[in-house]
Design an enzyme around this catalytic site. Structure first.
Site, PDB file in Angstrom:
ATOM      1  CB  THR A 197      -0.939   0.035   1.229  1.00 53.16           C
ATOM      2  OG1 THR A 197      -0.244  -0.450   2.367  1.00 53.16           O
ATOM      3  CG2 THR A 197      -2.179  -0.776   1.003  1.00 53.16           C
TER       4      THR A 197
ATOM      5  NE  ARG B 181       1.336  -6.105  16.004  1.00 51.70           N
ATOM      6  CZ  ARG B 181       0.933  -6.300  17.259  1.00 51.70           C
ATOM      7  NH1 ARG B 181       0.675  -7.509  17.672  1.00 51.70           N
ATOM      8  NH2 ARG B 181       0.821  -5.294  18.084  1.00 51.70           N
TER       9      ARG B 181
ATOM     10  CE  LYS C  64       1.816  -2.271  10.210  1.00 53.23           C
ATOM     11  NZ  LYS C  64       2.983  -3.094  10.288  1.00 53.23           N
TER      12      LYS C  64
ATOM     13  NE  ARG D 150      11.199   0.878  15.167  1.00 54.83           N
ATOM     14  CZ  ARG D 150      12.119   0.506  16.055  1.00 54.83           C
ATOM     15  NH1 ARG D 150      11.858   0.575  17.342  1.00 54.83           N
ATOM     16  NH2 ARG D 150      13.295   0.066  15.657  1.00 54.83           N
TER      17      ARG D 150
ATOM     18  CB  CYS E  79       6.658   0.301   7.842  1.00 56.46           C
ATOM     19  SG  CYS E  79       6.792  -1.241   6.933  1.00 56.46           S
TER      20      CYS E  79
HETATM   21  N1  SAJ Z   1      15.172   4.170  12.766  1.00 55.76           N
HETATM   22  C1  SAJ Z   1      15.809   5.227  13.394  1.00 55.76           C
HETATM   23  N2  SAJ Z   1      15.972   5.174  14.741  1.00 55.76           N
HETATM   24  C2  SAJ Z   1      15.528   4.111  15.484  1.00 55.76           C
HETATM   25  C3  SAJ Z   1      14.876   3.046  14.830  1.00 55.76           C
HETATM   26  C4  SAJ Z   1      14.709   3.098  13.465  1.00 55.76           C
HETATM   27  O1  SAJ Z   1      16.216   6.207  12.769  1.00 55.76           O
HETATM   28  O2  SAJ Z   1      15.711   4.140  16.696  1.00 55.76           O
HETATM   29  C5  SAJ Z   1      14.965   4.233  11.313  1.00 55.76           C
HETATM   30  C6  SAJ Z   1      15.639   3.112  10.548  1.00 55.76           C
HETATM   31  O3  SAJ Z   1      16.965   3.409  10.258  1.00 55.76           O
HETATM   32  C7  SAJ Z   1      14.782   3.048   9.311  1.00 55.76           C
HETATM   33  C8  SAJ Z   1      13.381   3.373   9.840  1.00 55.76           C
HETATM   34  O4  SAJ Z   1      13.597   4.035  11.085  1.00 55.76           O
HETATM   35  O5  SAJ Z   1      15.149   4.020   8.359  1.00 55.76           O
HETATM   36  C9  SAJ Z   1      12.477   2.197  10.036  1.00 55.76           C
HETATM   37  O6  SAJ Z   1      13.192   1.100  10.541  1.00 55.76           O
HETATM   38  P1  SAJ Z   1      12.661   0.115  11.677  1.00 55.76           P
HETATM   39  O7  SAJ Z   1      13.716  -0.875  11.920  1.00 55.76           O
HETATM   40  O8  SAJ Z   1      12.172   0.881  12.828  1.00 55.76           O
HETATM   41  O9  SAJ Z   1      11.348  -0.523  11.103  1.00 55.76           O
HETATM   42  P2  SAJ Z   1      10.861  -1.192   9.724  1.00 55.76           P
HETATM   43  O10 SAJ Z   1      10.272  -0.113   8.871  1.00 55.76           O
HETATM   44  O11 SAJ Z   1      11.899  -2.044   9.129  1.00 55.76           O
HETATM   45  O12 SAJ Z   1       9.700  -2.115  10.310  1.00 55.76           O
HETATM   46  C10 SAJ Z   1       8.641  -1.501  11.063  1.00 55.76           C
HETATM   47  C11 SAJ Z   1       8.460  -2.290  12.360  1.00 55.76           C
HETATM   48  N3  SAJ Z   1       7.554  -1.595  13.246  1.00 55.76           N
HETATM   49  C12 SAJ Z   1       7.850  -1.344  14.548  1.00 55.76           C
HETATM   50  O13 SAJ Z   1       8.897  -1.658  15.042  1.00 55.76           O
HETATM   51  C13 SAJ Z   1       6.793  -0.659  15.342  1.00 55.76           C
HETATM   52  C14 SAJ Z   1       7.943  -3.663  12.039  1.00 55.76           C
HETATM   53  O14 SAJ Z   1       7.636  -4.394  13.229  1.00 55.76           O
HETATM   54  C15 SAJ Z   1       6.683  -3.566  11.174  1.00 55.76           C
HETATM   55  O15 SAJ Z   1       6.178  -4.840  10.823  1.00 55.76           O
HETATM   56  C16 SAJ Z   1       7.045  -2.846   9.901  1.00 55.76           C
HETATM   57  O16 SAJ Z   1       7.479  -1.534  10.263  1.00 55.76           O
HETATM   58  C17 SAJ Z   1       5.850  -2.771   8.983  1.00 55.76           C
HETATM   59  O17 SAJ Z   1       5.809  -3.554   8.020  1.00 55.76           O
HETATM   60  O18 SAJ Z   1       4.926  -1.999   9.251  1.00 55.76           O
END
Ligand code: SAJ
Length: 428
Positions: free
Chosen positions: A83, A151, A203, A210, A257
């Site tokens: 999406t 998730r 969700k 985050r 996400c």
């Molecule tokens: N990031 C930061 N600082 C942090 C954590 C992450 O700058 O402290 C950045 C990362 O570098 C990246 C982005 O945020 O660019 C997202 O990375 P991520 O590791 O937080 O998450 P995603 O997008 O890989 O996966 C998220 C997860 N959601 C949560 O942790 C709440 C995952 O569990 C979900 O399933 C996924 O989104 C989704 O598909 O929605």
């Protein structure tokens, strides 16, 4: 044995298919991309995810999983299509609509249809239910419709698909129960039943939580630069408090996400979502902020040579979707003063619209390495590896480089008040 038809064989649909197949289900995977279908049927995969290649290879060989271009009759349909977001920041749910329409003609009484794709609140009730009704079946009695958001964290998908708690939001109570039972066959974590709209909203709030928290950390980076304090140390110490968990700052928030889902809430409640919108603005401002710091570091160089290390949105993946690193690379390229080279050991040339360098090509004569992804290869970088550089300076935007050497200056994004302009040296 139950038959499951999974529509969409990407980062979620493919591992989900493989896990159901491994648990004894007969699984048909559907994807509109012919190459993807062929790749999977030959026992290979088209994405990078820990442990997935082996699992898919095995279940395909055992005849438990096969891919095809269109759905067919099954007991359970799982929709796991992307999406994306429109230019006006509203959700593009066209793939979900297409997928629902493609399964509708194959539905029989008693079938379960689950949407795993992330969707704006009320999409199940307002969009999916009418599509199923048009097929001639009663969406509240003949079939069981539910939203079960994925998730899982990329890099840990096979573990988290089994261990994480799942939320199953049914269009009816019975639908929630039936869909939850499907997941109970593979999930070790809790499977919680609720209403569709609650699951949709839960969700979105997870990822929004985050995103907002990362925005706070990124704002702290800017404050720390002004005040003259190390933001990383501040975060580490503040997080010693039992109820504090400030996230990590970085070059911006990427992926499909966190950088997208908050807008699905904004779209439905613009007036009320002020904090969410501000957080998005702060995170979106980080690539420009990083470029400004690079300009500051290289202000005294006539022709700065910059090696960009890491193009993915996060470490140890090959995923470049919505990656702030790509944005930063492109902003740097637009500045004619810079000679910019991009290096990423996880990314293939076909994934990006510009040339990739090898590590040594990127470092050859470089004044500055900018680390934009926390790949393991960068965490363990050594001073010897940097030998081809002209001036050995690293700008570590992920606070991941462990290197501690007298020969190398490492500037961390959390401690920008100490930055000094790089002075050119004659090459020996
Ligand atoms: N990031 C930061 N600082 C942090 C954590 C992450 O700058 O402290 C950045 C990362 O570098 C990246 C982005 O945020 O660019 C997202 O990375 P991520 O590791 O937080 O998450 P995603 O997008 O890989 O996966 C998220 C997860 N959601 C949560 O942790 C709440 C995952 O569990 C979900 O399933 C996924 O989104 C989704 O598909 O929605």
């Amino acid at each position: 044995m139950k038959k499951v038809c999974v529509v969409g064989l990407g980062y979620i649909g493919l591992p989900t298919s493989a896990i159901f197949a491994d648990a004894g289900f007969d699984v048909i995977g559907v994807d509109v991309n012919e190459t993807v279908v062929e790749t999977i049927n030959s026992g290979r995969i088209h994405i990078e995810e820990t442990g997935l290649a082996e699992l898919v290879n095995r279940v395909v060989k055992e005849g438990k999983f096969r891919a095809q271009l269109a759905p067919e009759a099954a007991d359970v349909f799982i929709i796991a299509v992307p999406t994306p977001i429109h230019d006006d920041y509203t959700a593009n749910i066209d793939y979900v609509i297409d997928a629902a329409k493609s399964v509708a003609p194959h539905l029989r009484k008693g079938n379960i249809v689950i949407v795993e794709s992330t969707i704006p609140p009320r999409t199940m009730d307002d969009v999916v239910v009418p599509i199923i009704r048009e097929s001639g079946l009663d969406p509240e009695r003949d079939v069981y419709l539910a939203h079960c958001p994925e998730r899982v964290l990329p890099g840990r998908i096979l573990i988290e698909l089994i261990e994480n708690t799942r939320i199953v939001g049914g269009v009816t109570k019975e639908a929630a129960k039936r869909a939850a039972d499907v997941y109970r066959a593979i999930v070790k974590g809790d499977v919680i039943e609720t209403e569709a709209v609650t699951a949709e909203m839960a969700k979105l709030m997870e990822n929004t939580f985050r995103d907002v928290n990362i925005a706070l950390a990124n704002e702290l980076v800017k404050i720390a630069k002004r005040i003259g304090v190390n933001a990383h140390e501040v975060i580490e110490l503040a997080n010693k408090h039992p109820r504090v968990n400030i996230h990590l700052p970085g070059p911006g928030v990427g992926g499909h996400c966190l950088a997208v889902d908050p807008y699905f809430i904004v779209e439905k409640a613009k007036e009320e979502s002020q904090l969410i919108q501000t957080a998005r603005r702060i995170n979106n401002s980080m690539p420009r902020f990083v470029v400004e710091q690079i300009e500051r570091m290289t202000a005294e160089l006539a022709s700065p040579v910059i090696a960009v290390f890491g193009l993915t949105y996060k470490g140890n993946t090959d995923d470049v979707r919505e990656s702030p690193a790509i944005d930063i690379y492109e902003q740097l390229r637009r500045n004619k003063r810079f000679d910019v080279r991009a290096y990423d050991p996880h990314v293939k040339p076909s994934q990006v619209p510009f040339p990739l360098a090898t590590k040594d090509e990127a470092l050859d004569g470089a004044h500055l390495v900018v680390v934009l992804a926390d790949h393991n290869e960068f965490k363990t970088m050594t001073a010897e590896e940097l030998a081809p550089m002209k001036t050995k300076v690293i700008f570590d935007t992920k606070n991941c480089v462990a290197l501690d050497s007298e020969d190398v200056t490492v500037y961390k994004i959390g401690h920008l008040s100490v930055v000094q302009a790089i002075q050119d040296v004659e090459r020996v």
